[in-house]
Design a protein around this motif. Sequence first.
Motif, PDB file in Angstrom:
ATOM      1  N   ASP A  67      19.641   3.197 -19.926  1.00  0.00           N
ATOM      2  CA  ASP A  67      18.580   2.313 -19.456  1.00  0.00           C
ATOM      3  C   ASP A  67      17.218   2.796 -19.923  1.00  0.00           C
ATOM      4  N   SER A  68      16.293   1.839 -20.057  1.00  0.00           N
ATOM      5  CA  SER A  68      14.899   2.229 -20.158  1.00  0.00           C
ATOM      6  C   SER A  68      14.566   3.087 -18.946  1.00  0.00           C
ATOM      7  N   PHE A  69      13.685   4.061 -19.119  1.00  0.00           N
ATOM      8  CA  PHE A  69      13.162   4.919 -18.047  1.00  0.00           C
ATOM      9  C   PHE A  69      14.113   6.040 -17.663  1.00  0.00           C
ATOM     10  N   GLN A  70      15.424   5.891 -17.923  1.00  0.00           N
ATOM     11  CA  GLN A  70      16.349   6.895 -17.392  1.00  0.00           C
ATOM     12  C   GLN A  70      16.057   8.257 -18.020  1.00  0.00           C
ATOM     13  N   ASP A  71      15.608   8.260 -19.295  1.00  0.00           N
ATOM     14  CA  ASP A  71      15.213   9.530 -19.906  1.00  0.00           C
ATOM     15  C   ASP A  71      13.706   9.563 -20.151  1.00  0.00           C
ATOM     16  N   LYS A 127       9.003   5.302 -30.502  1.00  0.00           N
ATOM     17  CA  LYS A 127       7.958   4.440 -31.065  1.00  0.00           C
ATOM     18  C   LYS A 127       7.517   3.403 -30.035  1.00  0.00           C
ATOM     19  N   ARG A 128       8.500   2.754 -29.430  1.00  0.00           N
ATOM     20  CA  ARG A 128       8.182   1.727 -28.424  1.00  0.00           C
ATOM     21  C   ARG A 128       7.411   2.304 -27.257  1.00  0.00           C
ATOM     22  N   THR A 129       7.874   3.467 -26.804  1.00  0.00           N
ATOM     23  CA  THR A 129       7.235   4.067 -25.636  1.00  0.00           C
ATOM     24  C   THR A 129       5.791   4.437 -25.959  1.00  0.00           C
ATOM     25  N   LYS A 130       5.573   5.020 -27.152  1.00  0.00           N
ATOM     26  CA  LYS A 130       4.200   5.387 -27.557  1.00  0.00           C
ATOM     27  C   LYS A 130       3.311   4.163 -27.622  1.00  0.00           C
ATOM     28  N   GLU A 131       3.857   3.061 -28.181  1.00  0.00           N
ATOM     29  CA  GLU A 131       3.057   1.851 -28.360  1.00  0.00           C
ATOM     30  C   GLU A 131       2.781   1.143 -27.044  1.00  0.00           C
ATOM     31  N   ASP A 143       0.819  -1.223   0.000  1.00  0.00           N
ATOM     32  CA  ASP A 143       0.000   0.000   0.000  1.00  0.00           C
ATOM     33  C   ASP A 143       0.857   1.280   0.000  1.00  0.00           C
ATOM     34  N   GLY A 144       2.149   1.140  -0.272  1.00  0.00           N
ATOM     35  CA  GLY A 144       3.022   2.313  -0.367  1.00  0.00           C
ATOM     36  C   GLY A 144       3.009   2.918  -1.763  1.00  0.00           C
ATOM     37  N   PRO A 145       3.691   4.072  -1.934  1.00  0.00           N
ATOM     38  CA  PRO A 145       3.841   4.664  -3.266  1.00  0.00           C
ATOM     39  C   PRO A 145       4.651   3.742  -4.175  1.00  0.00           C
ATOM     40  N   LEU A 146       4.327   3.743  -5.457  1.00  0.00           N
ATOM     41  CA  LEU A 146       4.987   2.852  -6.410  1.00  0.00           C
ATOM     42  C   LEU A 146       6.444   3.229  -6.626  1.00  0.00           C
ATOM     43  N   PHE A 147       7.293   2.215  -6.665  1.00  0.00           N
ATOM     44  CA  PHE A 147       8.721   2.384  -6.909  1.00  0.00           C
ATOM     45  C   PHE A 147       8.954   2.669  -8.396  1.00  0.00           C
ATOM     46  N   THR A 148       9.744   3.694  -8.680  1.00  0.00           N
ATOM     47  CA  THR A 148      10.071   4.026 -10.076  1.00  0.00           C
ATOM     48  C   THR A 148      11.576   4.269 -10.189  1.00  0.00           C
ATOM     49  N   GLN A 149      12.027   4.444 -11.421  1.00  0.00           N
ATOM     50  CA  GLN A 149      13.450   4.750 -11.643  1.00  0.00           C
ATOM     51  C   GLN A 149      13.843   6.022 -10.889  1.00  0.00           C
ATOM     52  N   LYS A 150      12.897   6.961 -10.815  1.00  0.00           N
ATOM     53  CA  LYS A 150      13.180   8.210 -10.105  1.00  0.00           C
ATOM     54  C   LYS A 150      13.465   7.938  -8.621  1.00  0.00           C
ATOM     55  N   THR A 151      12.673   7.056  -8.026  1.00  0.00           N
ATOM     56  CA  THR A 151      12.924   6.689  -6.624  1.00  0.00           C
ATOM     57  C   THR A 151      14.302   6.046  -6.495  1.00  0.00           C
ATOM     58  N   ALA A 152      14.639   5.182  -7.437  1.00  0.00           N
ATOM     59  CA  ALA A 152      15.950   4.513  -7.395  1.00  0.00           C
ATOM     60  C   ALA A 152      17.067   5.550  -7.495  1.00  0.00           C
ATOM     61  N   ASN A 153      16.927   6.494  -8.406  1.00  0.00           N
ATOM     62  CA  ASN A 153      17.948   7.539  -8.560  1.00  0.00           C
ATOM     63  C   ASN A 153      18.130   8.310  -7.252  1.00  0.00           C
ATOM     64  N   THR A 154      17.013   8.686  -6.638  1.00  0.00           N
ATOM     65  CA  THR A 154      17.069   9.449  -5.384  1.00  0.00           C
ATOM     66  C   THR A 154      17.748   8.636  -4.286  1.00  0.00           C
TER      67      THR A 154
END
Length: 224
Positions: free
Chosen positions: A168-172, A213-217, A89-100
């Motif tokens: 990496d995926s997500f980094q940008d 393209k991949r991200t849009k799809e 029930d916590g906030p979702l982990f994302t690449q941004k959380t990992a970076n921080t």
Amino acid sequence: MRVDIITVLPELLESPFSHSMMKRAKDRGLLEIYTHNLRDHTPYKQGQVDDYQFGGGAGMVMMPEPLAILLDKLKEDRAYDEVIYMTPDGPLFTQKTANTLSLRENIIIICGHYKGIDDRIRQHYVTMEISIGDYVLSGGELAAAVVVDSVGRLLPGVLNDETSALFDSFQDGLLAPPVYTRPADFRGWKIPDILLCGDPKKIDDWRYEQSVKRTKERRPGLMD
Ligand code: 6GU
């Protein structure tokens, strides 16, 4: 970075940090991981760490005292930047959380089990909560391993040029482009010609297009 993990199943956390990047990070002294078996710190008999919940209902709750005793002991020895509780029930982990988190010195991670931990520990000790996705795991250990892996590989000196996190995926905010290796023709399935053109600028442009393209799809939400 130092990570102290509080768990009732320390065995579950042995293998994930003993191979590949996490092993390299530890061997290079960039990442220290200590797992603490909560049962070793309980004042109750027979290593009891959980009890029935007040108000009734199925499922056990992790008692506050063993957690508080261990947390106090850890905090006596050093200052921690975060006390993290792994919970669906916590906030979702994302690449941004990992970076921080990769910028932190010392963190504690509490792995919950059963129905979770007594809420007073969340109120008085926990500074951050993390869920790794909208599904329920039987305990926080596998989720903690996911978090430590994704944070550990970002520590300076863990990755090299070839494994750089920059692409990496997500980094940008984009998914990574498709990748290919030898042979260029496998069972008649050929790689895109452009990858053989030898012009790094053209290849970079193509990869960027493919990422978009991949991200849009696949993950249009990431583009917002
Ligand atoms: Cl952090 N813990 C548990 N038990 N289940 C989860 C989770 C965490 N994240 C997603 N599901």
